[in-house]
Motif scaffolding. Structure first.
Motif, mmCIF file in Angstrom:
data_model
loop_
_atom_site.group_PDB
_atom_site.id
_atom_site.type_symbol
_atom_site.label_atom_id
_atom_site.label_comp_id
_atom_site.label_asym_id
_atom_site.label_seq_id
_atom_site.Cartn_x
_atom_site.Cartn_y
_atom_site.Cartn_z
ATOM 1 N N SER A 3 -0.888 80.815 -1.765
ATOM 2 C CA SER A 3 0.410 80.440 -1.119
ATOM 3 C C SER A 3 2.127 80.528 -2.193
ATOM 4 O O SER A 3 3.271 81.006 -1.963
ATOM 5 C CB SER A 3 0.032 79.462 -0.696
ATOM 6 O OG SER A 3 0.622 78.137 -0.656
ATOM 7 N N ASP A 95 -3.735 78.457 2.757
ATOM 8 C CA ASP A 95 -4.267 79.001 3.576
ATOM 9 C C ASP A 95 -3.748 78.331 5.011
ATOM 10 O O ASP A 95 -2.999 78.887 5.707
ATOM 11 C CB ASP A 95 -5.515 80.057 4.021
ATOM 12 C CG ASP A 95 -6.476 79.072 4.389
ATOM 13 O OD1 ASP A 95 -6.378 77.316 3.583
ATOM 14 O OD2 ASP A 95 -6.920 79.146 4.452
ATOM 15 N N GLN A 98 0.433 78.450 4.939
ATOM 16 C CA GLN A 98 0.662 79.856 5.374
ATOM 17 C C GLN A 98 0.701 79.575 6.584
ATOM 18 O O GLN A 98 1.933 80.576 7.313
ATOM 19 C CB GLN A 98 -0.059 80.728 4.576
ATOM 20 C CG GLN A 98 -0.043 80.615 3.293
ATOM 21 C CD GLN A 98 -0.718 81.337 2.380
ATOM 22 O OE1 GLN A 98 -1.241 81.826 3.207
ATOM 23 N NE2 GLN A 98 -0.098 82.742 1.509
ATOM 24 N N GLU A 99 -0.449 79.030 7.365
ATOM 25 C CA GLU A 99 0.107 79.288 8.736
ATOM 26 C C GLU A 99 0.895 78.559 9.735
ATOM 27 O O GLU A 99 1.770 78.669 10.235
ATOM 28 C CB GLU A 99 -1.624 78.150 9.401
ATOM 29 C CG GLU A 99 -2.646 79.438 9.312
ATOM 30 C CD GLU A 99 -4.175 78.997 9.887
ATOM 31 O OE1 GLU A 99 -3.935 78.790 10.766
ATOM 32 O OE2 GLU A 99 -4.475 79.057 8.996
#
Length: 363
Positions: A3, A95, A98-99
């Motif tokens: 990321s 991840d 990123q959310e």
């Protein structure tokens, strides 16, 4: 971690230059190594130059909004004002970061960034607090922000933060209602940045720690002396002048002036309490039982020549009722500064009662 994101919670310590500074501030720092940016997302921005700013703030209609600034400018502001800044790095998978980043970007859109500010229930800290459960649902759990045996109310914690701002603390205590005398839960306490930091320190996502230990980026916010309690000096002065004017014959004119002044201020204060309770969107101003002693009808005693003993007895009973409710902790009174004012009121009510009885006997 592909990321390229590094995220952290920033907690700013108290300041004392503006009325809102003693409670601190919070933001989310996002370093994007792929795009070479270092930004801070904050939900605590507002526009001083907005038309009718003061009226909107008083009515609870003022819109706050989410903003983003460079980390450098964020730090320069608090370095200039000498306030402490702490950082907790988020220990999340790529991840998951990123959310959160997507959630922040969505909230930054013009159609989403504005919200109606509420000091206790919807502010810069509660908005950041809610980012995590809104993003991760039940898999996310905050740690305790308060000790397990703590029983502290909103009012008590506000008073601790306003230990230097005596007049502000006194006025806020009068205008905030019984709702803030509720014992806070651990989640409730996170309306303040310091307690959000505490809650995040023990937070977990699917059982794994969410944040590392807090590190100090900027030292500051050193303890400030409480200084002289101006509010208490004012109410003590009112009490002394009122008692002297009503008991010393040579100071009869002073007594009349103080009687009118105390009743006038009490009545106007009662009207303001009702306006803040019934005419604004401030949840914390509702159910304000201070109206029992700050009677709006006190204005009638200033301008009405004939004063009845029955009204005065009712006023005394309501004042005593407010003290009983304080003892029962239904709504706490700021007695440190308020008791001289209440003594002045009782003294005035006694004088009015006696004179009304004399007038009744004479007629």
């Amino acid at each position: 971690d592909s990321s390229g994101l590094r995220m952290s919670l920033l907690t700013v310590g108290p300041g004392h230059d503006e009325i809102y500074e003693p409670f601190g501030h919070t933001g989310i720092r996002v370093i994007d190594t792929l795009n070479g940016t270092d930004l801070v997302y904050s939900y605590g921005s507002f526009n001083y130059s907005e038309p009718n700013f003061e009226l909107k703030f008083m009515r609870g209609k003022l819109l706050y909004y989410m903003s983003v600034s460079s980390f450098r400018s964020f730090m320069e502001e608090y370095e200039y004002t000498g306030r402490k800044v702490e950082e907790q790095v988020l220990l999340l998978q790529g991840d998951k970061k990123q959310e959160i980043h997507a959630f922040l970007q969505y909230n930054l859109r013009p159609e989403n960034k504005y919200y109606k500010y509420d000091f206790l229930f919807d502010n810069c800290a509660t908005r950041v607090r809610d980012v995590f459960p809104n993003t991760f649902d039940a898999a996310f759990q905050f740690g305790p922000s308060l000790p397990a045996d703590a029983r502290i109310t909103y009012r008590q914690i506000i008073n601790q933060y306003l230990y230097v701002e005596h007049f502000a603390r006194f006025g806020i205590n009068i205008l905030l209602g019984s709702r803030i005398d509720k014992v806070m839960s651990s989640e409730d306490a996170m309306f303040l940045p310091d307690f959000l930091r505490n809650g995040l320190a023990g937070a977990t996502l699917s059982g794994e720690p969410v944040a590392g230990p807090a590190t100090v980026l900027l030292d500051g916010s050193h303890p400030v002396s409480a200084g002289v309690n101006g509010g208490l000096l004012v109410t003590l002065s009112v009490m002394v002048l009122t008692i002297a004017g009503l008991t010393v014959k040579r100071l009869r004119l002073l007594g009349q002036i103080m009687q009118a002044l105390v009743l006038l201020v009490t009545g106007l204060l009662g009207c303001l309490i009702l306006v803040m309770w019934l005419g604004t969107d401030h949840q914390a101003c509702q159910d304000n039982l201070n109206v029992l002693w700050a009677l709006p009808t006190s204005l009638l005693l200033v301008f009405r020549r004939r004063r009845t003993s029955r009204y005065v007895m009712i006023a005394i009973l309501l004042l005593i009722t407010s003290l009983v409710l304080h003892l029962l902790r239904v709504q706490e009174l700021p007695l440190l500064e308020l008791w001289p004012w209440l003594v002045s009121l009782l003294m005035i009510y006694g004088v009015i009662y006696r004179s009304s009885k004399r007038e009744a006997a004479a007629s």
